[in-house]
Design an enzyme around this catalytic site. Structure first.
Site, short mmCIF file in Angstrom:
data_model
loop_
_atom_site.label_atom_id
_atom_site.label_comp_id
_atom_site.label_asym_id
_atom_site.label_seq_id
_atom_site.Cartn_x
_atom_site.Cartn_y
_atom_site.Cartn_z
N HIS A 1 0.83 -1.19 0.00
CA HIS A 1 0.00 0.00 0.00
C HIS A 1 0.87 1.25 0.00
O HIS A 1 0.38 2.37 0.12
CB HIS A 1 -0.90 -0.05 1.24
CG HIS A 1 -2.03 0.92 1.23
ND1 HIS A 1 -2.16 1.93 2.15
CD2 HIS A 1 -3.11 1.03 0.41
CE1 HIS A 1 -3.25 2.63 1.90
NE2 HIS A 1 -3.85 2.11 0.86
N LYS B 1 3.22 4.37 -1.11
CA LYS B 1 3.23 5.34 -2.21
C LYS B 1 4.56 6.09 -2.15
O LYS B 1 4.72 7.04 -1.39
CB LYS B 1 2.08 6.35 -2.10
CG LYS B 1 0.71 5.78 -2.47
CD LYS B 1 -0.02 5.21 -1.30
CE LYS B 1 -1.44 4.79 -1.68
NZ LYS B 1 -2.14 4.14 -0.57
N ASP C 1 16.83 9.90 -8.37
CA ASP C 1 18.29 10.07 -8.24
C ASP C 1 18.78 9.91 -6.80
O ASP C 1 19.87 10.37 -6.46
CB ASP C 1 18.73 11.44 -8.78
CG ASP C 1 18.58 11.53 -10.30
OD1 ASP C 1 18.61 10.47 -10.95
OD2 ASP C 1 18.43 12.65 -10.82
N HIS D 1 -9.09 11.30 1.31
CA HIS D 1 -8.21 10.14 1.28
C HIS D 1 -6.90 10.41 2.01
O HIS D 1 -6.00 9.57 2.03
CB HIS D 1 -7.95 9.74 -0.18
CG HIS D 1 -7.33 8.39 -0.35
ND1 HIS D 1 -5.97 8.22 -0.52
CD2 HIS D 1 -7.88 7.14 -0.35
CE1 HIS D 1 -5.71 6.92 -0.65
NE2 HIS D 1 -6.84 6.25 -0.54
N LYS E 1 -4.01 10.89 4.86
CA LYS E 1 -3.62 10.17 6.06
C LYS E 1 -2.69 11.09 6.86
O LYS E 1 -1.60 11.44 6.40
CB LYS E 1 -2.88 8.87 5.72
CG LYS E 1 -3.70 7.86 4.88
CD LYS E 1 -3.37 7.99 3.42
CE LYS E 1 -3.82 6.79 2.60
NZ LYS E 1 -5.17 6.37 2.70
N ASP F 1 0.25 16.96 19.73
CA ASP F 1 0.72 18.09 20.54
C ASP F 1 1.39 19.19 19.74
O ASP F 1 2.28 19.89 20.25
CB ASP F 1 1.68 17.59 21.64
CG ASP F 1 0.95 16.78 22.72
OD1 ASP F 1 -0.30 16.77 22.71
OD2 ASP F 1 1.63 16.17 23.55
#
Length: 416
Positions: free
Chosen positions: A157, A159, A164, A334, A336, A341
């Site tokens: 999952h 991404k 380079d 979508h 995340k 704090d």
């Protein structure tokens, strides 16, 4: 493309197979805050990855900012491009990315791509052929094997994009037209992605290498993958992979220690917020310490109605404890994001659910930096302004379908 009926059967059989035993049996003690040097030492020890200074992380909001930045980095590549994704579907952005990767491969750049077998079944055959004919090395992660049905549950999952060995990208975006635009309507999703410069890019590269070795049995090393990386900014950061093959995955440990260390506030954005018993207990313990807890989840616009029902099924104890839950209204959210704090931030591919914690291969970037956290708090506040708070009374009046789902959630939550 695998017939949907066969895929559904495979998933059902995998769900019946024994699952990894990753649940904690004891609560994580709250001993110090994220501002304490001991938090940093403990997080480094638990994840086995050091926090490195000298980084700069740029926040990219929605496809309008994300895709131009990624394509620009790809087109600037001179030696290597390493790319890993779960979703890669047919469409405009998929074709543009394929053209960019193919062009660099024809120019002599080493281009490698790990594509999840399940998440990329809708990749255009023409775009795949375009890349492979140009010299892009495409690897399908964990294709279904009749002799090991369980492997269908282990998806990458992650991404990741590393160019380079010097520029990295991580976040929630998939390669599909749903992520194009600026979340302007229900057909265009809301998401966050991040460009990273500095020493933490080497850790992003290592996260990619983790699955490259699994999939290809090949170790890639040397200056073109791990160059000397000078300081690019003032952030302390840590990029790490998580995999169910590690027993108790790193993502599981990171979230639990982060929640236990919160002293003032916890802010979470997750498209699939389905906390298990232990995470629910951690959030409730934070509330008993007086910590403010705010969570943003999708509203009516979501790609999995079952996931939404499963999420809403477990909100009761949280709402009773004063956890504030907000449903985002304009489109599917979508992103995340976790902020603790106003100092500690975790972003990347991981959702706040058991699948991300115990079944998927994930990768996150942690940043210990007040200015970066303030930027994420501003993004959170903007999303919250476009969300509707769910009250306990409203939750109690939820539809009958959602109420009958509740007893099933504990059995199937790992699969959602």
């Amino acid at each position: 493309m695998l017939p949907r009926a066969l895929l559904a059967l495979a998933l059902a059989l995998a769900a019946c197979a024994p699952q990894p035993k990753n649940e904690l049996r004891q609560p994580v003690a709250s001993l110090y805050g994220v501002h304490d040097p001991q938090f940093r030492r403990s997080m480094e020890g638990l994840l086995g990855v050091p926090m490195v200074s000298g980084n700069r992380t740029a926040t990219l909001l929605n496809g309008r900012e994300i895709f131009p930045a990624m394509l620009g980095a790809i087109r600037s590549a001179r030696r290597t491009i390493n790319f890993e994704t779960y979703i890669y579907w047919n469409g405009d952005i998929g074709h543009r990315l394929a053209v960019a990767l193919a062009e660099r491969a024809r120019a002599g750049v080493e281009v490698r791509a790990i594509l999840d077998w399940q998440g990329t079944t809708r990749l255009s055959r023409a775009d795949a052929a375009l890349m492979e004919e140009a010299g892009v090395i495409l690897v399908r992660f964990n294709p279904l094997k009749w002799y090991d049905i369980r492997r269908i549950n282990n998806r990458t999952h992650r991404k990741l994009l590393i160019v380079d060995g010097r520029v990295g990208f991580i976040g929630g975006v998939g390669i599909s037209d749903e992520w194009e635009g600026n979340a302007q309507d229900p057909d265009h999703w809301r998401d966050n992605h991040y460009r990273v410069d500095g020493p933490a890019v080497g850790q992003l590269q290592s996260s990619f290498m983790d699955n490259w070795i699994k999939a290809r049995g090949e170790i890639l090393h040397g200056d073109k993958f791990y160059p000397r990386l000078p300081k690019a900014g003032g952030q302390v950061a840590q990029a790490f992979p998580s995999s169910p093959g590690l027993g108790n995955p790193a993502m599981h440990r990171m979230f639990h220690l982060s929640l236990a260390s919160a002293q003032r506030s916890i802010q979470i954005v997750s498209p699939y917020f389905i906390p298990g018993r232990q995470f629910t207990a951690s959030l409730l313990a934070a509330r008993r310490r007086g910590v403010s807890v705010e969570v943003i989840v999708p509203g009516q616009y979501i790609d999995s109605k079952m996931a939404r029902a499963a999420s809403r099924a477990v909100w009761g104890p949280l709402l009773e404890a004063g956890v504030e839950i907000y449903e985002y209204q304009p489109t599917m959210i979508h992103a995340k994001l976790m902020i603790i704090d106003g100092l500690w931030v975790s972003v990347g591919s991981s959702n706040f659910d058991s699948r991300s914690m115990t079944l998927n291969d994930e990768a996150n970037l942690n940043v210990l930096d007040r200015a970066f956290a303030a930027r994420q708090e501003a993004v959170f506040a903007r999303d919250k302004a476009q969300a509707r708070r769910v009250t306990l009374e409203e939750w109690k009046r939820r539809p009958f379908f959602e109420k009958i789902v509740t007893p099933l959630v504990e059995r199937v939550r790992r699969q959602l």
